[in-house]
Scaffold this motif. Structure first.
Motif, PDB file in Angstrom:
ATOM      1  N   UNK A 214       0.799  -1.227   0.000  1.00  0.00           N
ATOM      2  CA  UNK A 214       0.000   0.000   0.000  1.00  0.00           C
ATOM      3  C   UNK A 214       0.834   1.282   0.000  1.00  0.00           C
ATOM      4  N   UNK A 215       2.108   1.183   0.337  1.00  0.00           N
ATOM      5  CA  UNK A 215       2.926   2.411   0.346  1.00  0.00           C
ATOM      6  C   UNK A 215       2.835   3.157  -0.994  1.00  0.00           C
ATOM      7  N   UNK A 216       3.043   2.496  -2.122  1.00  0.00           N
ATOM      8  CA  UNK A 216       2.930   3.263  -3.372  1.00  0.00           C
ATOM      9  C   UNK A 216       1.482   3.588  -3.759  1.00  0.00           C
ATOM     10  N   UNK A 217       0.521   2.902  -3.164  1.00  0.00           N
ATOM     11  CA  UNK A 217      -0.868   3.045  -3.630  1.00  0.00           C
ATOM     12  C   UNK A 217      -1.722   3.993  -2.796  1.00  0.00           C
ATOM     13  N   UNK A 218      -1.450   4.047  -1.498  1.00  0.00           N
ATOM     14  CA  UNK A 218      -2.268   4.886  -0.620  1.00  0.00           C
ATOM     15  C   UNK A 218      -1.725   6.311  -0.595  1.00  0.00           C
ATOM     16  N   UNK A 255      10.573   0.778   6.325  1.00  0.00           N
ATOM     17  CA  UNK A 255       9.223   1.160   5.894  1.00  0.00           C
ATOM     18  C   UNK A 255       8.969   2.650   6.155  1.00  0.00           C
ATOM     19  N   UNK A 256       9.460   3.123   7.307  1.00  0.00           N
ATOM     20  CA  UNK A 256       9.307   4.545   7.633  1.00  0.00           C
ATOM     21  C   UNK A 256       9.996   5.402   6.562  1.00  0.00           C
ATOM     22  N   UNK A 257      11.182   4.950   6.183  1.00  0.00           N
ATOM     23  CA  UNK A 257      11.943   5.685   5.174  1.00  0.00           C
ATOM     24  C   UNK A 257      11.239   5.686   3.824  1.00  0.00           C
ATOM     25  N   UNK A 258      10.799   4.481   3.438  1.00  0.00           N
ATOM     26  CA  UNK A 258      10.150   4.316   2.140  1.00  0.00           C
ATOM     27  C   UNK A 258       8.867   5.141   2.032  1.00  0.00           C
ATOM     28  N   UNK A 259       8.087   5.123   3.136  1.00  0.00           N
ATOM     29  CA  UNK A 259       6.760   5.742   3.093  1.00  0.00           C
ATOM     30  C   UNK A 259       6.827   7.260   3.253  1.00  0.00           C
ATOM     31  N   UNK A 260       7.893   7.775   3.846  1.00  0.00           N
ATOM     32  CA  UNK A 260       8.006   9.217   4.044  1.00  0.00           C
ATOM     33  C   UNK A 260       6.820   9.740   4.839  1.00  0.00           C
ATOM     34  N   UNK A 261       6.273  10.901   4.415  1.00  0.00           N
ATOM     35  CA  UNK A 261       5.185  11.468   5.213  1.00  0.00           C
ATOM     36  C   UNK A 261       3.820  10.842   4.926  1.00  0.00           C
ATOM     37  N   UNK A 262       3.807   9.810   4.115  1.00  0.00           N
ATOM     38  CA  UNK A 262       2.557   9.055   3.956  1.00  0.00           C
ATOM     39  C   UNK A 262       2.196   8.311   5.235  1.00  0.00           C
ATOM     40  N   UNK A 263       3.242   7.891   5.948  1.00  0.00           N
ATOM     41  CA  UNK A 263       3.043   7.062   7.129  1.00  0.00           C
ATOM     42  C   UNK A 263       2.776   7.954   8.336  1.00  0.00           C
ATOM     43  N   UNK A 302      -6.430   9.988  17.983  1.00  0.00           N
ATOM     44  CA  UNK A 302      -7.757   9.869  17.354  1.00  0.00           C
ATOM     45  C   UNK A 302      -8.070  11.137  16.564  1.00  0.00           C
ATOM     46  N   UNK A 303      -7.759  12.294  17.177  1.00  0.00           N
ATOM     47  CA  UNK A 303      -7.988  13.566  16.475  1.00  0.00           C
ATOM     48  C   UNK A 303      -7.148  13.662  15.206  1.00  0.00           C
ATOM     49  N   UNK A 304      -5.879  13.316  15.361  1.00  0.00           N
ATOM     50  CA  UNK A 304      -4.965  13.369  14.219  1.00  0.00           C
ATOM     51  C   UNK A 304      -5.462  12.461  13.082  1.00  0.00           C
ATOM     52  N   UNK A 305      -5.884  11.257  13.436  1.00  0.00           N
ATOM     53  CA  UNK A 305      -6.363  10.307  12.426  1.00  0.00           C
ATOM     54  C   UNK A 305      -7.663  10.814  11.792  1.00  0.00           C
ATOM     55  N   UNK A 306      -8.550  11.369  12.624  1.00  0.00           N
ATOM     56  CA  UNK A 306      -9.814  11.894  12.093  1.00  0.00           C
ATOM     57  C   UNK A 306      -9.535  13.039  11.112  1.00  0.00           C
ATOM     58  N   UNK A 307      -8.583  13.906  11.464  1.00  0.00           N
ATOM     59  CA  UNK A 307      -8.208  15.004  10.564  1.00  0.00           C
ATOM     60  C   UNK A 307      -7.642  14.470   9.254  1.00  0.00           C
ATOM     61  N   UNK A 308      -6.792  13.480   9.378  1.00  0.00           N
ATOM     62  CA  UNK A 308      -6.154  12.918   8.184  1.00  0.00           C
ATOM     63  C   UNK A 308      -7.190  12.248   7.281  1.00  0.00           C
ATOM     64  N   UNK A 309      -8.245  11.732   7.908  1.00  0.00           N
ATOM     65  CA  UNK A 309      -9.283  11.056   7.124  1.00  0.00           C
ATOM     66  C   UNK A 309     -10.210  12.037   6.395  1.00  0.00           C
ATOM     67  N   UNK A 310     -10.220  13.287   6.847  1.00  0.00           N
ATOM     68  CA  UNK A 310     -11.091  14.275   6.209  1.00  0.00           C
ATOM     69  C   UNK A 310     -10.916  14.283   4.696  1.00  0.00           C
ATOM     70  N   UNK A 311     -12.013  14.215   3.987  1.00  0.00           N
ATOM     71  CA  UNK A 311     -11.953  14.321   2.527  1.00  0.00           C
ATOM     72  C   UNK A 311     -11.552  13.034   1.822  1.00  0.00           C
TER      73      UNK A 311
END
Ligand code: ADP
Ligand code: MG
Length: 396
Positions: A214-218, A255-263, A302-311
């Motif tokens: 999912x790293x390249x896809x999400x 994985x942290x390196x590969x995903x960068x700020x996606x993770x 939870x707040x951070x995840x909810x914000x990230x899920x917006x949109x």
């Protein structure tokens, strides 16, 4: 790859072999959860409405020895199916032989027969699970066409799915299989964006394949659950006595390196001294005290995840955010469920047995677009693997 479905077949008067997933929990002869039987109904109903003779079969549990057969008969499932369809369902308590052949020969259009647990064939030589070619051929010989609707077994190459299909008998997907392919397949291969994956559960090692695929896809990957602390350790954050896989720390780093700020990792944790719902809890940002373990993501996360899920337009969720089975550690999973439930115009998918159970027990099941019926199969689809049961279905 688009697969042929039951709608592509002329069913009138045909003996239709149907591999369903009737692998339901049975306790003392009682079915405790009939979700999977209900999920198979649209395909069965369609076949009988179109004049097919439906010959249904499935595995139920694991059967290795003759003793294992006790309590694993499909008889109660056949009975429940009859009640759900309000129709006569004939059960044949064998997986092969004269009685089964005679019952099938006497079927009228629209009749339904269920035969015994396919894994009873495992007692001698694991014929079902090892995909014994004679067994596949024998079952194929009982019908004219084959409908595979057992998504939950699609990651296995067994006689009752791949074996039958590989005889060359026309093989199509049922509606459940079609739905699973459509939702999970599209979410991974061709998602509406932004696509956010939420990955949790117990262990990194269970989910490495999913994260890597999912790293390249999400667009974003939110990490929660027990696997968090292996990532924390990789980042040098104190984890106390939290679950960790030391041999996966290096992998987590990469994985942290590969995903960068996606993770996106949790920013706080609900911690406790003992793995118990009675043990007092604390919330800690960043590091976790030496004598404590984290059993849930904290409120800021939870707040951070909810914000990230917006949109988000596509959400794939695999793995609970905490030990949701204990109420003190269910808030993170509830919070994420709420955030997903509040999304408008998003396709939201659960793949993962315990995540589905969590959504169910916490009261969010009806808020999701699709809850997969196959834990192992959905995991392998999320990993981008080819599922043998699926591959064996005829292409359009
Ligand atoms: P799924 O079946 O949805 O793929 P998993 O099987 O990977 O999910 O993981 C589910 C289990 O992970 C749950 O039983 C849950 O209690 C456990 N879990 C979640 N968070 C933690 C944690 N912080 N520490 C220990 N176990 C956890
Ligand atoms: Mg699980």
């Amino acid at each position: 790859m688009a697969k042929k479905t039951v709608e592509d077949l002329d069913l009138k008067g045909k003996k239709v072999l149907v591999r369903v997933d009737f692998n339901v929990p049975v306790k003392d002869g009682e079915i405790t959860d009939q979700t999977r039987i209900k999920a198979a109904l649209p395909t069965i109903q369609y076949i009988i409405d179109h004049g097919g003779k439906a010959i249904l079969f499935s595995h139920l549990g694991r059967v290795k020895t003759a003793e294992d057969k006790a309590g694993k008969s499909l008889a109660p499932v056949a009975k429940r199916l009859g009640e759900l369809l309000d129709k006569k369902v004939t059960f044949v308590p064998e997986t092969r032989g004269e009685k089964l052949e005679k019952t099938i020969a006497e079927m009228q259009d629209g009749d339904i027969v269920v035969f015994e647990n396919t894994r009873f064939e495992d007692v001698e030589g694991k014929k079902e699970s090892k995909n014994d070619s004679e067994l596949g051929k024998y079952w194929a010989s009982l019908g004219d066409v084959f409908v595979n609707d057992a998504f939950g077994t699609a990651h296995r190459s067994h006689a009752s799915n791949v074996g039958i299909a590989s005889t060359g008998i026309p093989t199509v997907a049922g509606f459940l299989m079609e739905k699973e392919i459509k939702f999970i397949g599209e979410a991974v291969e061709n998602p509406k964006r932004p696509m956010v994956a939420i990955l949790g559960g117990a262990k990194v090692s269970d989910k490495i394949g999913v994260i890597e695929n999912l790293i390249p896809k999400a667009d974003k990957i939110l990490i929660g659950g027990g696997m968090t602390y292996t990532f924390f350790k990789a980042k040098g954050i104190e984890i106390g006595t939290s679950l960790v896989e030391d041999d996966k720390v290096e992998l987590a780093k990469s994985l942290i390196e590969k995903a960068g700020d996606k993770l996106v990792l949790p920013v706080d944790s609900v911690t406790t001294k003992e793995f118990s719902n009675d043990s007092p809890t604390e919330v800690h940002e960043n590091g976790i005290p030496e004598d404590q373990m984290s059993l849930d993501i904290g409120p800021e996360t939870v707040k951070l995840f909810a914000d990230t899920l917006q949109g988000a337009k596509t959400v794939v969720w695999n793995g609970p955010m905490g030990v949701f089975e204990m109420s003190n550690f269910a808030k993170g999973t509830i919070g994420v469920c709420e955030a997903i439930a509040n999304l408008t115009d998003a396709t939201t998918i659960i793949g993962g047995g315990d995540s589905a159970a969590a959504a169910e027990s916490l009261g969010f099941a009806d808020k999701f677009t699709h809850i997969s019926t196959g834990g192992g199969a959905s995991l392998e689809m999320l990993e981008g693997k080819t599922l043998p049961g699926l591959a064996a279905i005829n292409n359009k």
